[in-house]
Design an enzyme around this catalytic site. Structure first.
Site, PDB file in Angstrom:
ATOM      1  N   GLN A 280      16.668  85.694  46.345  1.00  0.00           N
ATOM      2  CA  GLN A 280      17.730  85.124  45.515  1.00  0.00           C
ATOM      3  C   GLN A 280      17.232  84.793  44.097  1.00  0.00           C
ATOM      4  OE1 GLN A 280      19.423  81.179  46.384  1.00  0.00           O
ATOM      5  NE2 GLN A 280      21.304  82.255  46.874  1.00  0.00           N
ATOM      6  N   GLN A 337       9.846  88.738  33.292  1.00  0.00           N
ATOM      7  CA  GLN A 337       9.464  87.941  34.467  1.00  0.00           C
ATOM      8  C   GLN A 337       9.593  88.762  35.749  1.00  0.00           C
ATOM      9  OE1 GLN A 337       8.178  85.077  33.958  1.00  0.00           O
ATOM     10  NE2 GLN A 337       7.952  84.328  36.041  1.00  0.00           N
ATOM     11  N   GLU A 364      18.912  87.413   8.880  1.00  0.00           N
ATOM     12  CA  GLU A 364      20.339  87.517   8.536  1.00  0.00           C
ATOM     13  C   GLU A 364      21.149  86.339   9.078  1.00  0.00           C
ATOM     14  OE1 GLU A 364      21.860  91.492   8.574  1.00  0.00           O
ATOM     15  OE2 GLU A 364      19.884  92.301   8.107  1.00  0.00           O
TER      16      GLU A 364
END
Ligand SMILES: Cc1cc2nc3c(=O)[nH]c(=O)nc-3n(C[C@H](O)[C@H](O)[C@H](O)COP(=O)(O)OP(=O)(O)OC[C@H]3O[C@@H](n4cnc5c(N)ncnc54)[C@H](O)[C@@H]3O)c2cc1C
Length: 390
Positions: A280, A337, A364
């Site tokens: 999960q 990750q 910007e």
């Protein structure tokens, strides 16, 4: 309400996608190899060759009017194409472009600066930022004083993209200190490198790098004023406005490609006898990334659509730039990750994206400046909650 692309939008988007897949992506591994050897990933001649091929394919001057040989595409279509470009980490862009404010030039200047820039014969850079004036752009100090029929420019610009390669700079200088830059006291100049400015490369965490430009009594003739004297700050804001939807559009392409890599990795990489995607913890990173990507996509397309409707796009564009830049940083971080140690190596493009997209929250208009604009618009009643549906 119709969220679908038109047949034309889809056809143009798919053609751009094919071109990137066929001509640009095959260069990726070589690019990583070169950069690991501290060499430029793509040489200027190679970029020009790719742009020439794209031109033969019909892709030339996405934003350039047809009278200059361009495609003059609506902002929504341009946004879709920038997303396609973002799918490859090869620093490719279609040719035939020029800084939007060069179209404000007079006929003579157009022949000298605009047309050769579109054709790729001359290279420009745009310079407003100074060591003492970034977000606070109205605080620029580089001065231009009249001397006979000329202007004499003295001061320094910094962080100028393309400043080392450019043969002319669009420079925003203070021409009336009393008025201040924001109130008609700044002017835009077209300044050839041969007039005497010099550039110094700045090392950054990204590949390539911007430059500092030094102006030491650089003499510029009156005919090189872009637009009207006093219009410099307005022109600068117009220049910056374009990036507020093209930068996040590019970010969407990066995030999609990176997330696809992470999904593939999650289904093939095994730990404890099963794919990491069964966990999960990994699924949530994928789910959050997809959700944010989708949210960014619609914010950005809405901002581009606002441009096409001739509505004031500033509020929508600030939200698109703020959210798109943050989204791509969060997605690339999660993708790194998910790849574990491999994500941190220079064998894969993930760490390269990680370094590259950090800039998107800075240049910007930083995140903070976008938030300032969004909040100010609401607090001062310049815009209503609920956007164009309100
Ligand atoms: C790689 C790169 C390429 C670039 N290319 C160009 C270019 O081509 N041309 C050009 O002119 N410039 C260019 N820039 C400059 C860029 O636009 C500026 O770096 C940017 O606007 C931020 O200005 P600054 O770096 O001076 O930061 P600062 O303005 O000093 O800001 C520092 C920090 O303070 C925050 N901050 C500042 N004021 C406030 C406030 N009122 N409220 C809250 N937070 C605030 C900022 O958001 C930031 O986090 C480039 C920069 C980089 C790094």
């Amino acid at each position: 309400m119709d969220f679908a692309l038109s047949d034309t939008e889809r056809a143009i988007r798919d053609t751009a996608r094919d071109f990137i897949a066929r001509e640009v992506m095959p260069l990726e591994q070589e690019l990583l190899r070169r950069e690991r050897a501290h060499r430029p990933g793509l040489e200027p001649d190679e970029l020009r060759e790719l742009q020439r091929k794209a031109r033969a394919f019909g892709f030339w001057g996405l934003a350039t009017p047809e009278e200059y040989g361009g495609m003059d595409l609506p902002a929504v279509t341009q946004s879709l194409i920038w997303t396609e470009i973002g799918r490859s980490f090869v620093p490719f862009r279609f040719g035939g472009e020029a800084d939007n404010i060069l179209f404000r030039a007079n006929d003579e200047q157009k022949q000298e600066f605009l047309v050769p820039t579109i054709e790729g014969e001359r290279r420009s850079c745009f310079a407003i930022t100074e060591p003492g004036a970034g977000s606070d752009a109205a605080n620029i100090k580089l001065s231009a004083r009249r001397d006979g029929g000329d202007w004499v420019l003295t001061g320094e610009k910094t962080f100028i993209t393309g400043g080392n390669e450019a043969d002319f700079a669009i420079v925003i200088a203070v021409t009336d200190r009393e008025k201040g830059a924001r109130n008609g006291g700044a002017t835009a100049f077209l300044v050839d490198r041969s007039m005497g400015w010099r550039s110094e490369f700045i090392q950054t965490m990204g590949e390539g790098g911007p430059a500092a430009l030094v102006f030491d009594e650089v003499r510029v003739p009156e005919r090189n004023v872009l637009g009207e004297p006093g219009q410099g700050f307005a022109l600068a804001m117009e220049w910056i406005g374009k990036g507020r939807y093209t930068i996040p559009s590019h970010a969407v392409g990066i995030a999609e490609r990176a997330l696809r890599m992470a999904i593939e990795y999650a289904t093939t990489r095994q730990t404890f006898g099963r794919p990491i995607g069964d966990n999960q913890a990994i699924q949530w990173m994928i789910a959050d990334s997809e959700t944010e990507l989708e949210a960014a996509r619609w914010l950005i397309l809405r901002a581009a659509w606002t441009v096409d409707q001739g509505m004031d796009p500033r509020h929508a564009s600030s939200m698109a730039k703020l959210y798109g830049a943050g989204m791509v940083n969060r997605v690339v971080d999660r993708v790194l990750q998910i790849h574990g140690g491999m994500g941190y190596t220079r064998e894969l493009p993930v760490e390269r994206w990680y370094r590259q997209v950090r800039l998107y929250r800075i240049f910007e208009g930083t995140d903070e400046m976008q938030r300032l604009i969004i909040a100010r618009d609401l607090l001062r009643g310049y815009t209503r909650l609920g956007g164009h549906l309100a």
